[in-house]
Design a protein around this motif. Structure first.
Motif, mmCIF file in Angstrom:
data_model
loop_
_atom_site.group_PDB
_atom_site.id
_atom_site.type_symbol
_atom_site.label_atom_id
_atom_site.label_comp_id
_atom_site.label_asym_id
_atom_site.label_seq_id
_atom_site.Cartn_x
_atom_site.Cartn_y
_atom_site.Cartn_z
ATOM 1 N N HIS A 202 1.057 -1.212 -0.092
ATOM 2 C CA HIS A 202 0.006 -0.149 -0.027
ATOM 3 C C HIS A 202 0.821 1.238 0.125
ATOM 4 N N PRO A 203 0.300 2.433 -0.563
ATOM 5 C CA PRO A 203 1.298 3.447 -0.658
ATOM 6 C C PRO A 203 1.581 4.108 0.588
ATOM 7 N N TRP A 204 0.573 4.040 1.630
ATOM 8 C CA TRP A 204 0.808 4.657 2.751
ATOM 9 C C TRP A 204 1.943 3.903 3.867
ATOM 10 N N GLU A 205 2.301 2.680 3.374
ATOM 11 C CA GLU A 205 3.462 2.252 3.743
ATOM 12 C C GLU A 205 4.860 2.865 3.638
ATOM 13 N N PHE A 206 4.928 3.746 2.681
ATOM 14 C CA PHE A 206 6.139 4.297 2.336
ATOM 15 C C PHE A 206 6.051 5.638 3.026
ATOM 16 N N THR A 207 5.094 5.842 3.816
ATOM 17 C CA THR A 207 5.224 7.047 4.823
ATOM 18 C C THR A 207 5.338 7.000 6.097
ATOM 19 N N ASP A 208 5.728 7.871 7.114
ATOM 20 C CA ASP A 208 6.041 7.502 8.160
ATOM 21 C C ASP A 208 4.843 7.277 9.093
ATOM 22 N N LEU A 209 4.581 6.065 9.900
ATOM 23 C CA LEU A 209 3.352 5.754 10.334
ATOM 24 C C LEU A 209 3.518 5.766 11.730
ATOM 25 N N HIS A 210 4.471 6.133 12.562
ATOM 26 C CA HIS A 210 5.096 5.853 14.029
ATOM 27 C C HIS A 210 4.269 6.712 14.831
ATOM 28 N N ASP A 211 3.371 7.700 14.555
ATOM 29 C CA ASP A 211 2.999 8.644 15.351
ATOM 30 C C ASP A 211 1.657 7.800 15.963
ATOM 31 N N LYS A 212 1.652 7.110 17.052
ATOM 32 C CA LYS A 212 0.593 6.362 17.594
ATOM 33 C C LYS A 212 -0.723 7.097 17.906
ATOM 34 N N ASP A 213 -0.409 8.368 18.421
ATOM 35 C CA ASP A 213 -1.732 9.281 18.702
ATOM 36 C C ASP A 213 -2.511 9.523 17.696
ATOM 37 N N LYS A 214 -1.623 9.811 16.345
ATOM 38 C CA LYS A 214 -2.482 10.123 15.253
ATOM 39 C C LYS A 214 -3.181 8.941 14.388
ATOM 40 N N PHE A 215 -2.266 7.827 14.329
ATOM 41 C CA PHE A 215 -2.737 6.752 13.635
ATOM 42 C C PHE A 215 -3.030 5.469 14.426
ATOM 43 N N GLY A 216 -2.531 5.156 15.448
ATOM 44 C CA GLY A 216 -3.138 4.225 16.567
ATOM 45 C C GLY A 216 -2.571 2.942 16.144
ATOM 46 N N PHE A 217 -1.447 2.765 15.195
ATOM 47 C CA PHE A 217 -1.240 1.653 14.693
ATOM 48 C C PHE A 217 -0.133 0.899 15.859
ATOM 49 N N PRO A 218 -0.196 -0.586 15.935
ATOM 50 C CA PRO A 218 0.697 -1.224 16.723
ATOM 51 C C PRO A 218 2.147 -1.655 15.953
ATOM 52 N N GLY A 219 3.212 -1.559 16.768
ATOM 53 C CA GLY A 219 4.491 -1.601 16.252
ATOM 54 C C GLY A 219 4.697 -2.331 14.957
ATOM 55 N N TYR A 220 3.823 -3.553 14.972
ATOM 56 C CA TYR A 220 4.205 -4.376 13.775
ATOM 57 C C TYR A 220 3.391 -3.922 12.381
ATOM 58 N N VAL A 221 2.796 -2.901 12.420
ATOM 59 C CA VAL A 221 2.481 -1.977 11.294
ATOM 60 C C VAL A 221 3.286 -0.998 10.755
ATOM 61 N N SER A 222 3.727 -0.186 12.075
ATOM 62 C CA SER A 222 4.419 1.036 11.789
ATOM 63 C C SER A 222 5.873 0.648 11.661
ATOM 64 N N LYS A 223 6.331 -0.558 12.100
ATOM 65 C CA LYS A 223 7.957 -0.783 12.026
ATOM 66 C C LYS A 223 8.070 -0.822 10.496
#
Length: 268
Positions: A202-223
């Motif tokens: 997915h294109p969004w994987e190529f962007t920074d997803l580490h902001d848990k407050d904003k996205f809520g993603f667990p570590g295995y998604v944002s890693k």
């Protein structure tokens, strides 16, 4: 032969984790990631397939036109990413054809969810890549499906690649979390067994997803998201090229299969 597919959609995944994100920002994040992918593919001379929602294409026609201009295939990812009706199958196909100026022959259901194959055929698609032939808690239970291509309602089914025997999924989350050396070994074994790989991202994987407050993603998604993910995919493509694997659009793979006999599906 490796089929690279990218699911281009309005970035609504934070909703699954109880977060809210405006539609404009959904489009912005998906577009940023898509342009990173297009640049990466252009640098390496690779052609791929972009499974797009009509909703995204309508709002970002210039991105669709860039995909076409650079030789990539446009396929359907439905009309909306979080809403589905059977009539959306035909409607999304027509909308994407109008925007892209190309024939749309392939489909992938949002989130790889089940879809009526009779409706896929009725809508005029030649292939469907909506099956992840493995088991994941709360998401997939497809051990009864073939793990490589087969026909259903005269539509070519191209499941996502999984490893032989244990059916470990070679999908986007694996590329975030497993060592690349292990992924390459599993990819080699799968390619040797099936003669091809069908990988999706997915294109969004190529962007920074580490902001848990904003996205809520667990570590295995944002890693390994963002620049790290672009480097990993680039590394994988370079390894594949160095080892003489070729890359093709999914419609070209479909055409090559159609020129062969259509064997009965075999569970492997």
């Amino acid at each position: 032969m490796i089929l690279l597919g990218f699911d281009v959609e309005e970035f609504d995944m934070p909703f699954e984790y109880g977060k809210s994100i405006s539609f404009d920002e959904q489009l912005e994040i998906s577009t940023k990631g898509t342009n990173i992918i297009l640049n990466l593919l252009k640098e390496r001379g690779i052609k791929a397939t972009f499974f797009c929602t009509a909703n995204y294409a309508i709002h970002k026609p210039e991105v669709i036109k860039r995909m076409v201009a650079e030789g990539h295939e446009i396929a359907s990812h439905g009309y909306y990413h979080s809403d589905f009706k059977a009539e959306h199958l035909r409607q999304s196909k027509l909308a994407l054809e109008d925007i892209s100026g190309t024939e749309v022959t392939g489909f992938r259901m949002a989130r790889m969810m089940p879809v009526d194959e009779a409706e896929i055929a009725k809508a005029g698609y030649e292939y469907n890549s909506s099956i992840n032939p493995t088991w994941l808690p709360g998401r997939y239970n497809n051990f009864d499906k073939p793990r490589s291509w087969f026909y259903d309602h005269d539509v070519l089914q191209i499941p996502a690649s999984v490893s032989p025997v244990v059916r470990f999924p070679l999908f986007w989350l694996s590329f975030h979390n497993l060592p690349l050396s292990l992924l390459k070994k599993m990819a080699s074994a799968t390619h040797k067994k099936d003669g091809y790989l069908n990988l999706y991202f997915h294109p969004w994987e190529f962007t920074d997803l580490h902001d848990k407050d904003k996205f809520g993603f667990p570590g295995y998604v944002s890693k390994n998201s963002g620049e790290a993910f672009a480097r990993r995919i680039g590394n994988f493509i370079d390894w594949a090229t160095d080892n003489c694997y070729t890359f093709r659009r999914t419609d070209a793979f479909c055409s090559s299969v159609k020129n062969k006999n259509k064997p009965e599906p075999v569970l492997r």
